[in-house]
Scaffold this motif. Sequence first.
Motif, PDB file in Angstrom:
ATOM      1  N   GLU A  46       0.819  -1.212   0.000  1.00 15.44           N
ATOM      2  CA  GLU A  46       0.000   0.000   0.000  1.00 15.44           C
ATOM      3  C   GLU A  46       0.854   1.263   0.000  1.00 15.44           C
ATOM      4  O   GLU A  46       0.552   2.230  -0.710  1.00 15.44           O
ATOM      5  N   ARG A  47       1.945   1.263   0.754  1.00 12.76           N
ATOM      6  CA  ARG A  47       2.756   2.470   0.877  1.00 12.76           C
ATOM      7  C   ARG A  47       3.595   2.754  -0.368  1.00 12.76           C
ATOM      8  O   ARG A  47       3.909   3.917  -0.657  1.00 12.76           O
ATOM      9  N   MET A 105      11.776   4.851   6.528  1.00 14.36           N
ATOM     10  CA  MET A 105      11.682   4.867   7.987  1.00 14.36           C
ATOM     11  C   MET A 105      10.228   4.877   8.440  1.00 14.36           C
ATOM     12  O   MET A 105       9.860   4.198   9.405  1.00 14.36           O
ATOM     13  N   ASP A 106       9.385   5.618   7.732  1.00 15.31           N
ATOM     14  CA  ASP A 106       7.959   5.641   8.073  1.00 15.31           C
ATOM     15  C   ASP A 106       7.328   4.260   7.906  1.00 15.31           C
ATOM     16  O   ASP A 106       6.542   3.815   8.750  1.00 15.31           O
ATOM     17  N   GLU A 154      19.799  -2.092   7.929  1.00 17.43           N
ATOM     18  CA  GLU A 154      18.818  -2.037   9.009  1.00 17.43           C
ATOM     19  C   GLU A 154      18.313  -0.616   9.196  1.00 17.43           C
ATOM     20  O   GLU A 154      19.090   0.312   9.437  1.00 17.43           O
ATOM     21  N   LEU A 155      16.996  -0.433   9.103  1.00 19.99           N
ATOM     22  CA  LEU A 155      16.374   0.869   9.259  1.00 19.99           C
ATOM     23  C   LEU A 155      16.025   1.175  10.705  1.00 19.99           C
ATOM     24  O   LEU A 155      16.196   2.303  11.185  1.00 19.99           O
ATOM     25  N   ILE A 156      15.515   0.169  11.396  1.00 22.69           N
ATOM     26  CA  ILE A 156      15.032   0.370  12.763  1.00 22.69           C
ATOM     27  C   ILE A 156      15.037  -0.969  13.482  1.00 22.69           C
ATOM     28  O   ILE A 156      14.821  -2.016  12.869  1.00 22.69           O
ATOM     29  N   SER A 157      15.297  -0.942  14.786  1.00 22.08           N
ATOM     30  CA  SER A 157      15.282  -2.180  15.569  1.00 22.08           C
ATOM     31  C   SER A 157      14.862  -1.847  16.998  1.00 22.08           C
ATOM     32  O   SER A 157      14.872  -0.687  17.418  1.00 22.08           O
ATOM     33  N   ARG A 158      14.490  -2.898  17.743  1.00 26.47           N
ATOM     34  CA  ARG A 158      14.151  -2.745  19.153  1.00 26.47           C
ATOM     35  C   ARG A 158      14.591  -4.002  19.888  1.00 26.47           C
ATOM     36  O   ARG A 158      14.917  -5.021  19.277  1.00 26.47           O
ATOM     37  N   VAL A 211       7.778  -8.324  15.453  1.00 28.36           N
ATOM     38  CA  VAL A 211       8.863  -7.846  14.589  1.00 28.36           C
ATOM     39  C   VAL A 211       9.902  -7.127  15.435  1.00 28.36           C
ATOM     40  O   VAL A 211       9.590  -6.158  16.145  1.00 28.36           O
ATOM     41  N   ALA A 212      11.145  -7.604  15.358  1.00 32.47           N
ATOM     42  CA  ALA A 212      12.240  -7.014  16.135  1.00 32.47           C
ATOM     43  C   ALA A 212      12.982  -5.930  15.370  1.00 32.47           C
ATOM     44  O   ALA A 212      13.552  -5.018  15.975  1.00 32.47           O
ATOM     45  N   ALA A 213      13.001  -6.019  14.034  1.00 28.28           N
ATOM     46  CA  ALA A 213      13.752  -5.054  13.233  1.00 28.28           C
ATOM     47  C   ALA A 213      13.242  -5.077  11.798  1.00 28.28           C
ATOM     48  O   ALA A 213      12.655  -6.067  11.346  1.00 28.28           O
ATOM     49  N   VAL A 214      13.468  -3.976  11.101  1.00 26.98           N
ATOM     50  CA  VAL A 214      13.075  -3.838   9.699  1.00 26.98           C
ATOM     51  C   VAL A 214      14.257  -3.272   8.921  1.00 26.98           C
ATOM     52  O   VAL A 214      14.961  -2.371   9.411  1.00 26.98           O
ATOM     53  N   GLY A 215      14.486  -3.786   7.705  1.00 27.93           N
ATOM     54  CA  GLY A 215      15.589  -3.295   6.877  1.00 27.93           C
ATOM     55  C   GLY A 215      15.189  -3.169   5.431  1.00 27.93           C
ATOM     56  O   GLY A 215      14.092  -3.571   5.030  1.00 27.93           O
ATOM     57  N   TYR A 216      16.097  -2.604   4.646  1.00 27.40           N
ATOM     58  CA  TYR A 216      15.875  -2.412   3.213  1.00 27.40           C
ATOM     59  C   TYR A 216      16.953  -3.159   2.447  1.00 27.40           C
ATOM     60  O   TYR A 216      18.150  -2.935   2.655  1.00 27.40           O
TER      61      TYR A 216
END
Length: 374
Positions: free
Chosen positions: A219-220, A343-344, A308-312, A356-361
């Motif tokens: 969708e994005r 990032m959004d 990696e874009l974001i992680s927790r 989900v622990a992390a997202v990347g491109y």
Amino acid sequence: METSLINRVVEEVRSLPIRCALAAISGGVDSTTAAVLVRRAIGDRLRAVFIDTGFMRLGEPANVKELLSDILPIEVINAGDRFYREMLGLGDAEEKRIRFREVFYTVLSEIVRNYGCDWLVQGTIAPDWIETRGGIKTQHNVLEQIGIDAASKYGFKLLEPLRELYKDQVRELARQLGVPDAIINRQPFPGPGLSIRAVGELTLEKLDVVRRATKIIEERLEGMGLSQWFAAVWEYEVSPNGDLSRVISGLGRLSAYLFRVRATGVKGDSRAYGNVVLVSGELGNWDSVYELYRYLGTIREVTHVVYELISRGVGRYFVSIRAVSTEDFMTADVARLPRELLMDIAQEIMNNDDRVAAVGYDVTPKPPATIEYE
């Protein structure tokens, strides 16, 4: 070319002793175009089905049936339980694809018999059998080109009117046939569906995670002129690699890790099943993200590079965003997307699913990567 091809195929099909032909529709341009083309030749002797394998995107069976309602009546066959019984727990990419093919054609052969048909119409195109024969990855809709006799094994003969064409040629042909733009411009979706985007061991939970992430990403990124854009999911299990970290040290304050899972790539003209590298940290500038594969993708055992874009600190799974542009799907370039947009999307995926622990491109073109991971 398209008009003469249509006329030639129609005449060839009309000359065949076809009692009834079954078309297995995925909703993509290849299978739809093949079915519409054969229907022009034999009319209502063509029966079209959509097999819900359980590996579809959210709402896909109903959406496909609605999209094609004006040009091709379709019956939806629910076979998810059969695919789950045979495939859940599998972890090897090729084993998944081969097992999927076996279940898929077993189901189709039963439908062929029930309908009294003697032919199967497939949307196989040139890249499908080229990649399968070349050993890069097994496409589920390739049989005779690798020596499988469909008539003796499954009880039907094959009609593959698009087998020498490439994706851009098929789209032009579809326009000539009046196929809806929504189908022509629909991004390709692999036959085994989300089973090969749930990378590594196939589980129902991982399928659910990738299905949710896929909806957000599709969708994005829709309407941005991309050829293919999707999510892939695997376990967030990594180990640091000092040698690879040193290779990219000039691009920023970066660290490189190896995922436990492996993914398919292309080295020369052959299939490579190798490492997926995760790069995390601060880049000197955003454009450097598209240079990472030049440093790491040439290393023999590396097939995909993901930033990696974001992680927790919690969660089990890693979501990889994949977005490429291509003409023929034999080669593909990574889409150069704004960091803020990625990032959004990454934040939305994290907010939507606490597993989900992390997202990347994924920043690897084809080659050395394949567009899909398995």
